[in-house]
Design a protein around this motif. Structure first.
Motif, short mmCIF file in Angstrom:
data_model
loop_
_atom_site.label_atom_id
_atom_site.label_comp_id
_atom_site.label_asym_id
_atom_site.label_seq_id
_atom_site.Cartn_x
_atom_site.Cartn_y
_atom_site.Cartn_z
N VAL A 134 -33.84 -17.79 64.62
CA VAL A 134 -33.97 -16.89 63.49
C VAL A 134 -32.59 -16.58 62.94
CG1 VAL A 134 -34.76 -14.62 62.75
CG2 VAL A 134 -36.07 -15.89 64.45
N LYS A 186 -42.73 -4.59 68.14
CA LYS A 186 -42.41 -5.32 66.91
C LYS A 186 -40.89 -5.36 66.67
CE LYS A 186 -46.85 -4.44 64.63
NZ LYS A 186 -47.52 -3.99 65.87
N ASN A 213 -39.15 -8.27 67.15
CA ASN A 213 -38.73 -9.66 66.94
C ASN A 213 -37.91 -9.84 65.66
OD1 ASN A 213 -39.96 -11.35 69.15
ND2 ASN A 213 -41.77 -10.24 68.47
N ASP A 214 -38.24 -9.09 64.62
CA ASP A 214 -37.54 -9.26 63.35
C ASP A 214 -36.10 -8.76 63.41
OD1 ASP A 214 -39.75 -10.40 62.22
OD2 ASP A 214 -40.42 -8.57 61.19
N GLN A 215 -35.79 -7.94 64.42
CA GLN A 215 -34.42 -7.43 64.56
C GLN A 215 -33.60 -8.21 65.60
OE1 GLN A 215 -37.07 -5.02 64.56
NE2 GLN A 215 -36.67 -4.53 62.42
#
Length: 491
Positions: free
Chosen positions: A2, A96, A98-100
């Motif tokens: 990512v 939640k 994962n986006d960070q």
């Protein structure tokens, strides 16, 4: 892998181990107005539990306290690395995060830029070592205290003469074949006590060679209170909370007894070991340390597996000094030769301040040893810099969460008052205070701290320039600590 959408953030958390994930969880829950990123140098989460690949790798703390307060632990108290990694993965997914999270981002340097009022962080991404740079208002170091790259291995005479393999547990080769081999493990701590029972069934023989003994406590790998509460259908969250409190209470009692009545605690510990090994085994020689109980960690032996290997004749203990390595093993000072095909140097690790990141203030390198800790969380003269250092007797996570809650309170305070910079500054009255080691060797003295004590910040002889290793003291002090004292300077 990512990639970040942008390279600017309010809070940068360094490390996706137990401390970094705790920081991220609390930040997301308590500071919704702050955006944040977590940078991890390795390819996944877990920190120590991802680094270590040696046989049987497991916790030496119970998972009710090593686990998080907000995520019930439902497995056995002493857990394998894989179980811990799975647990942390569930926390990341359920929260939640994962986006960070950005893996394979190795940070090399962090410089505070006074003009921009932010940290400028530089590093490399992945095997290609693609350079990156980002800016963050707050730098939250959660990289632990291990030097993951360079473990501690003493230079024993004659090491180059040995014809077999010499392996440090921190750099365990995946394809190592130790079946029907003579193995000597140098060391007597939790790592040695983990490796030996895990390998004993496959080796020809495995020997724990220790220069000085360690206290061990054999316990059944289960928690009767937890099992009872589950039998009467108490919800898991409540089971977790009750068992956690009971374990902490028991640990406090044992620590206090170790200080007040060290000989009694010592006798009880040795009595337990003797119960596994029998009266004929020389417990006084092989399992009686020179220090008092809890002056170093007491290594847990789940279900007495280390002692079971000794009783079965698959493992043995030798307490002696090393004269030198020879081509077929280790020659001891006593004149005995320990033959070996493989030698494992479970001799400990090197301590690394802030994960080895080169930290500077306006281009001037920071000497952490010249700084004084503020409540064991911030450092004197360091703007917007958080460092997580956990407990050494109580589980590391207990302090990681206390620190996270304190920092979130501090950030919300700054947000409410439109403040962007916080720096602890020594008062005039603090100028001549007596400085003490970050961790007192009279209280706790393992080798890694004695070797690296000179690299660590100091603590003072008065609040708030002190760092307590007492969970019960800090769980009252940190949540109540004033954010408007005469030490914290805001801008």
């Amino acid at each position: 892998m990512v990639e970040p959408k942008q390279y600017k953030t309010d809070v940068l958390i360094v490390g996706a181990g137990i401390s970094g994930i705790a920081a991220a969880y609390h930040l997301k829950e308590k500071c919704p107005n702050h955006d944040f990123m977590i940078l991890e140098g390795m390819e996944s989460h877990g920190g120590t539990w991802l680094t270590h690949k040696y046989p049987g790798v497991r916790s030496d703390s119970d998972l009710y306290t090593f686990g998080y307060s907000f995520k019930p632990w439902t497995g056995v108290p002493i857990a394998s690395a894989d179980e811990i990694l799975n647990y942390m993965g569930e926390v990341i997914s359920e929260s939640k995060l994962n986006d960070q999270l950005y893996f394979s981002h190795k940070i090399a340097s962090a410089d505070w830029n006074s003009e921009k009022k932010c940290w400028v962080v530089k590093g490399e991404i992945g095997a290609e070592k693609q350079p990156f740079e980002l800016e963050s208002n707050i730098l939250w170091m959660a990289a632990g205290y291990y030097d993951h790259k360079t473990p501690y291995t003493p230079e024993f005479p004659g090491m180059s003469d040995f014809k077999g393999e010499i392996i440090h547990p921190q750099h365990w080769p995946e394809a190592l074949d130790y079946s029907d081999k003579q193995v000597v493990v140098i060391g007597s701590g939790a790592t040695a006590a983990t490796i030996i029972p895990a390998m004993a069934g496959d080796t020809k023989h495995i020997t724990m060679l220790q220069r000085s003994p360690t206290y061990f406590v054999p316990l059944e790998n289960k928690n009767e209170l937890a099992d009872t509460l589950r039998q009467i259908d108490v919800p898991e969250a409540l089971v977790h909370d009750i068992v956690r409190k009971k374990i902490l209470f028991d640990a406090k009692q044992i620590h206090e007894a170790s200080n007040a009545y060290p000989d009694i605690v010592k006798a009880e510990l040795l009595k337990t070991v003797r119960g596994f090994l029998g009266e004929e085994f020389d417990v006084e020689k092989h399992f009686t340390p020179s220090y008092r109980p809890w002056q170093q960690r007491i290594a847990c032996v789940p279900d007495g597996d280390l002692f079971a290997g000794i009783n079965a004749g698959k493992a043995s203990v030798v307490t002696d000094q090393i004269d030198r390595f020879v081509n077929n093993g280790i020659l001891l000072k006593s004149g005995e030769l320990l033959e070996a095909d493989i030698i494992v140097t479970a001799t400990g690790f090197n301590l690394s301040m802030v994960g080895g990141v080169q930290v500077s203030l306006d281009g001037v390198p920071v000497d952490f040893a010249s700084m004084t800790t503020y409540r064991g969380v911030l450092f004197s003269g360091m703007p917007n810099f958080i460092n997580v250092f956990g407990y050494l007797r109580t589980s590391w996570t207990m302090r990681a969460e206390l620190v996270a809650e304190y920092v979130c309170r501090l950030l919300n305070h700054m947000n409410e008052h439109n403040l962007t910079v916080v720096t602890p500054e020594l008062r005039e009255s603090d100028a001549n205070m007596t400085l003490k080691p970050f961790i007192s060797p009279d209280d706790f003295n393992p080798g890694y701290l004695q070797r690296a004590g000179h690299l660590m910040p100091k603590q003072g002889d008065r609040a708030p320039w002190q760092f307590s290793q007492d969970y019960y003291q800090e769980c009252e002090e940190l949540p109540a600590a004033s954010l408007n004292d005469d030490v914290l300077k805001y801008g």
